[in-house]
Design a protein around this motif. Structure first.
Motif, PDB file in Angstrom:
ATOM      1  N   UNK A   9       0.831  -1.209   0.000  1.00  0.00           N
ATOM      2  CA  UNK A   9       0.000   0.000   0.000  1.00  0.00           C
ATOM      3  C   UNK A   9       0.861   1.252   0.000  1.00  0.00           C
ATOM      4  N   UNK A  10       1.944   1.267   0.779  1.00  0.00           N
ATOM      5  CA  UNK A  10       2.819   2.443   0.835  1.00  0.00           C
ATOM      6  C   UNK A  10       3.529   2.638  -0.495  1.00  0.00           C
ATOM      7  N   UNK A  11       4.036   1.552  -1.074  1.00  0.00           N
ATOM      8  CA  UNK A  11       4.719   1.660  -2.364  1.00  0.00           C
ATOM      9  C   UNK A  11       3.758   2.094  -3.469  1.00  0.00           C
ATOM     10  N   UNK A  12       2.563   1.561  -3.461  1.00  0.00           N
ATOM     11  CA  UNK A  12       1.570   1.931  -4.460  1.00  0.00           C
ATOM     12  C   UNK A  12       1.215   3.407  -4.331  1.00  0.00           C
ATOM     13  N   UNK A  13       1.010   3.885  -3.106  1.00  0.00           N
ATOM     14  CA  UNK A  13       0.679   5.298  -2.895  1.00  0.00           C
ATOM     15  C   UNK A  13       1.813   6.191  -3.363  1.00  0.00           C
ATOM     16  N   UNK A  14       3.051   5.806  -3.067  1.00  0.00           N
ATOM     17  CA  UNK A  14       4.203   6.609  -3.487  1.00  0.00           C
ATOM     18  C   UNK A  14       4.309   6.642  -5.007  1.00  0.00           C
ATOM     19  N   UNK A  15       4.163   5.501  -5.646  1.00  0.00           N
ATOM     20  CA  UNK A  15       4.262   5.452  -7.106  1.00  0.00           C
ATOM     21  C   UNK A  15       3.146   6.231  -7.780  1.00  0.00           C
ATOM     22  N   UNK A  16       1.934   6.104  -7.266  1.00  0.00           N
ATOM     23  CA  UNK A  16       0.818   6.831  -7.854  1.00  0.00           C
ATOM     24  C   UNK A  16       1.011   8.334  -7.719  1.00  0.00           C
ATOM     25  N   UNK A  17       1.508   8.785  -6.591  1.00  0.00           N
ATOM     26  CA  UNK A  17       1.708  10.219  -6.383  1.00  0.00           C
ATOM     27  C   UNK A  17       2.734  10.772  -7.364  1.00  0.00           C
ATOM     28  N   UNK A  18       3.853  10.081  -7.541  1.00  0.00           N
ATOM     29  CA  UNK A  18       4.885  10.556  -8.459  1.00  0.00           C
ATOM     30  C   UNK A  18       4.418  10.443  -9.903  1.00  0.00           C
ATOM     31  N   UNK A 116      11.527  23.959  -3.557  1.00  0.00           N
ATOM     32  CA  UNK A 116      10.630  24.573  -2.573  1.00  0.00           C
ATOM     33  C   UNK A 116       9.265  23.922  -2.737  1.00  0.00           C
ATOM     34  N   UNK A 117       8.681  23.457  -1.628  1.00  0.00           N
ATOM     35  CA  UNK A 117       7.498  22.606  -1.731  1.00  0.00           C
ATOM     36  C   UNK A 117       6.492  22.859  -0.629  1.00  0.00           C
ATOM     37  N   UNK A 118       5.284  22.323  -0.874  1.00  0.00           N
ATOM     38  CA  UNK A 118       4.267  22.115   0.149  1.00  0.00           C
ATOM     39  C   UNK A 118       4.151  20.609   0.309  1.00  0.00           C
ATOM     40  N   UNK A 128       3.599   5.638   6.785  1.00  0.00           N
ATOM     41  CA  UNK A 128       3.589   7.076   6.542  1.00  0.00           C
ATOM     42  C   UNK A 128       4.105   7.346   5.137  1.00  0.00           C
ATOM     43  N   UNK A 129       3.337   8.098   4.352  1.00  0.00           N
ATOM     44  CA  UNK A 129       3.767   8.526   3.027  1.00  0.00           C
ATOM     45  C   UNK A 129       3.747  10.053   3.015  1.00  0.00           C
ATOM     46  N   UNK A 130       4.893  10.648   2.699  1.00  0.00           N
ATOM     47  CA  UNK A 130       5.011  12.104   2.623  1.00  0.00           C
ATOM     48  C   UNK A 130       5.118  12.480   1.150  1.00  0.00           C
ATOM     49  N   UNK A 131       4.256  13.392   0.705  1.00  0.00           N
ATOM     50  CA  UNK A 131       4.270  13.856  -0.682  1.00  0.00           C
ATOM     51  C   UNK A 131       4.578  15.347  -0.675  1.00  0.00           C
ATOM     52  N   UNK A 132       5.687  15.715  -1.347  1.00  0.00           N
ATOM     53  CA  UNK A 132       6.096  17.114  -1.462  1.00  0.00           C
ATOM     54  C   UNK A 132       5.941  17.525  -2.918  1.00  0.00           C
ATOM     55  N   UNK A 133       5.164  18.592  -3.165  1.00  0.00           N
ATOM     56  CA  UNK A 133       4.939  19.082  -4.526  1.00  0.00           C
ATOM     57  C   UNK A 133       5.321  20.549  -4.557  1.00  0.00           C
ATOM     58  N   UNK A 146       8.318  19.849  -9.456  1.00  0.00           N
ATOM     59  CA  UNK A 146       8.903  18.634  -8.886  1.00  0.00           C
ATOM     60  C   UNK A 146       7.954  18.011  -7.870  1.00  0.00           C
ATOM     61  N   UNK A 147       8.043  16.693  -7.763  1.00  0.00           N
ATOM     62  CA  UNK A 147       7.332  15.932  -6.747  1.00  0.00           C
ATOM     63  C   UNK A 147       8.317  14.962  -6.117  1.00  0.00           C
ATOM     64  N   UNK A 148       8.367  14.967  -4.794  1.00  0.00           N
ATOM     65  CA  UNK A 148       9.230  14.048  -4.040  1.00  0.00           C
ATOM     66  C   UNK A 148       8.321  13.271  -3.088  1.00  0.00           C
ATOM     67  N   UNK A 149       8.268  11.958  -3.264  1.00  0.00           N
ATOM     68  CA  UNK A 149       7.427  11.102  -2.434  1.00  0.00           C
ATOM     69  C   UNK A 149       8.322  10.196  -1.599  1.00  0.00           C
ATOM     70  N   UNK A 150       8.048  10.165  -0.301  1.00  0.00           N
ATOM     71  CA  UNK A 150       8.792   9.325   0.631  1.00  0.00           C
ATOM     72  C   UNK A 150       7.826   8.324   1.246  1.00  0.00           C
ATOM     73  N   UNK A 151       8.106   7.036   1.074  1.00  0.00           N
ATOM     74  CA  UNK A 151       7.294   5.971   1.669  1.00  0.00           C
ATOM     75  C   UNK A 151       8.116   5.351   2.799  1.00  0.00           C
ATOM     76  N   UNK A 152       7.765   5.693   4.041  1.00  0.00           N
ATOM     77  CA  UNK A 152       8.505   5.218   5.204  1.00  0.00           C
ATOM     78  C   UNK A 152       8.186   3.773   5.538  1.00  0.00           C
TER      79      UNK A 152
END
Length: 180
Positions: A9-18, A116-118, A128-133, A146-152
């Motif tokens: 689930x974490x990997x899927x969420x990270x991949x979908x976000x990016x 620079x992101x939100x 925990x999945x952090x998405x920075x856009x 840019x989008x940086x996704x971190x899947x902890x």
């Protein structure tokens, strides 16, 4: 030491976000151009450590992009480091959200990019999945999106029971930089 396998689930969420970034940011008349796509891993350290009791934490994060593909440049890898002091208490149940924020990415070419992101945090149980856009505001790729996704990795909640608790956490990271 290899990273433990993250839940699907974490990997899927990270991949979908990016992967959805180029679809969401594309203007109707123009297709987004992928400038660089990277995967890698990161380690975040917490001091004094996350437990179930909310406390103010100092955080340090090191990200290593070990595999980058790029179009029209020599970028094949990169690193970034950042540290910050939590302005609100966080715990194993309430992760810190640093937003807005920024990080400087150091590329293998010697160039840098300031991102620079939100950010948003999605917490599902121990995952925990952090998405920075945001935007590359200076350096290589300036003006690009840019989008940086971190899947902890999941929290070991048994460690949250007593101090020092969770003092470090590994993650899988994906970075996509595009321009219109």
């Amino acid at each position: 030491m290899p990273l433990p396998a993250l839940p699907t689930a974490a990997l899927l969420a990270a991949s979908l976000a990016v992967n959805s970034l180029s679809l969401l940011s594309a203007a109707p008349a123009h297709a987004a151009t992928n400038l660089v796509n990277c995967v890698g891993n990161s380690t975040t350290t917490y001091s004094p450590g996350l437990t179930f009791k909310p406390t103010y934490q100092s955080y340090a994060n090191n990200t290593v992009y070990t595999s980058c593909t790029s179009s029209g440049n020599a970028v094949v890898s990169g690193t970034s480091s950042k540290s910050y002091q939590g302005t609100s208490a966080s715990s194993c149940l309430s992760p810190l959200l640093v937003s807005p924020g920024s990080e400087v990415i150091h590329w293998n070419t010697g160039d840098t990019s300031t991102f620079t992101f939100n950010a948003t945090v999605t917490q599902v149980g121990a995952e925990t999945v952090i998405t920075r856009i945001g935007t590359i505001t200076s350096g290589m790729f300036a003006g690009a999106t840019a989008t940086h996704v971190t899947a902890n990795e999941p929290l070991n909640t048994l460690q949250c029971l007593t101090p020092p608790g969770i003092t470090s956490r590994k993650a899988i990271d994906e970075l996509a930089i595009t321009e219109l």
